[in-house]
Motif scaffolding. Structure first.
Motif, PDB file in Angstrom:
ATOM      1  N   ARG A 179     -32.132 -29.729   3.245  1.00 18.45           N
ATOM      2  CA  ARG A 179     -31.967 -31.034   1.517  1.00 18.45           C
ATOM      3  C   ARG A 179     -30.910 -32.111   2.895  1.00 18.45           C
ATOM      4  O   ARG A 179     -31.731 -33.697   2.162  1.00 18.45           O
ATOM      5  CB  ARG A 179     -30.644 -30.565   0.831  1.00 18.45           C
ATOM      6  N   THR A 180     -30.306 -32.014   3.796  1.00 19.10           N
ATOM      7  CA  THR A 180     -29.643 -32.770   4.640  1.00 19.10           C
ATOM      8  C   THR A 180     -30.034 -33.344   6.070  1.00 19.10           C
ATOM      9  O   THR A 180     -30.208 -34.082   6.377  1.00 19.10           O
ATOM     10  CB  THR A 180     -28.128 -32.695   5.516  1.00 19.10           C
ATOM     11  N   LYS A 181     -32.343 -32.707   6.219  1.00 18.76           N
ATOM     12  CA  LYS A 181     -33.261 -32.835   6.466  1.00 18.76           C
ATOM     13  C   LYS A 181     -32.481 -32.687   7.708  1.00 18.76           C
ATOM     14  O   LYS A 181     -32.965 -33.398   8.640  1.00 18.76           O
ATOM     15  CB  LYS A 181     -33.550 -34.906   6.544  1.00 18.76           C
TER      16      LYS A 181
ATOM     17  N   ARG B 236     -32.719 -31.315  11.944  1.00 15.21           N
ATOM     18  CA  ARG B 236     -33.701 -30.888  13.212  1.00 15.21           C
ATOM     19  C   ARG B 236     -32.496 -29.288  13.383  1.00 15.21           C
ATOM     20  O   ARG B 236     -32.393 -29.065  13.631  1.00 15.21           O
ATOM     21  CB  ARG B 236     -33.397 -31.368  14.241  1.00 15.21           C
TER      22      ARG B 236
END
Length: 223
Positions: A185-187, A189
């Motif tokens: 959800r918070t992207k 990496r």
């Protein structure tokens, strides 16, 4: 590399048999270790302290998810913190794997390195355990959008800057999928790192059996 910018967060519950050795081994590489004693009824906390770890105590047992969140809050209060590793207290995780994961954070443009016991052949898990864990992987991949080979591995390394966006509310074993969902959800990496999980007679006696994996699946479905 002194790793003074790195904390190990170790949830701790009734591991008096092994915790002193776990901390003694880890502290040679990671001098900053906090054990979150989750309402232990033995002397786990004092043994961890005597081995060199900082200890934060829950007065009652709240579950591993709650212990991790308490540990995250503790280490993020240290302004020197750059990296945070979640590490088990029962001797299943290898310090060398944790070190390799932090090295990847230092050298690569990623926010989190997630351990996977399925990227090489070192981990000796039973066929049934592998099958149940693979089902958990399928469920987690479908529901979180994050593509992993091992969704319930407790060995993880985070950049502190990314970890500030994590807030665990699932106190018990389903916290692992909740954490993966927040990574998606918070992207963040992310990459996976092959790790060696050591299943001993002791860890199996503590409940690290196929039934523990089944319980994870039940919690995920009912959460």
């Amino acid at each position: 590399m002194s790793n003074l910018d790195t904390w190990l967060v170790v949830p701790l519950y009734n591991e008096a048999t092994v915790i002193q050795q776990v901390i003694a081994d880890a502290i040679q590489v990671f001098p900053k270790i906090v054990c979150v004693d989750d309402g232990s009824t033995d002397n786990s906390a004092s043994l961890a302290e005597s081995a060199g770890a900082y200890v934060v105590r829950h007065p009652i047992n709240l579950g591993q998810g709650a212990a991790l969140q308490t540990g995250f809050d503790y280490v993020l209060s240290d302004v020197a913190t750059e990296y945070v590793v979640t590490f088990d207290s029962d001797g299943q995780h290898q310090v060398a794997d944790a070190s390799a994961m932090v090295a990847r954070l230092r050298g690569e443009d990623v926010d989190v390195v997630l351990g996977s016991r399925f990227l090489d052949t070192r981990t000796n898990a039973s066929r049934l355990k592998r099958a149940v864990l693979k089902l958990a992987v399928i469920f987690t991949n479908l529901t979180t959008g994050v593509r992993l080979s091992d969704a319930h591995n407790g060995l993880r390394a985070f950049r502190a800057s990314a970890l500030t966006s994590v807030r665990l509310r699932q106190n018990r074993m389903a916290h692992a999928s909740e954490l993966i969902a927040q990574i998606g959800r918070t992207k963040m990496r992310y990459v996976e790192e092959p790790v060696h999980i050591v299943y001993t007679d002791y860890s199996r006696s503590k409940g690290q059996s196929i039934w523990n994996s089944v319980n994870i699946l039940v919690e995920l479905i009912l959460k």
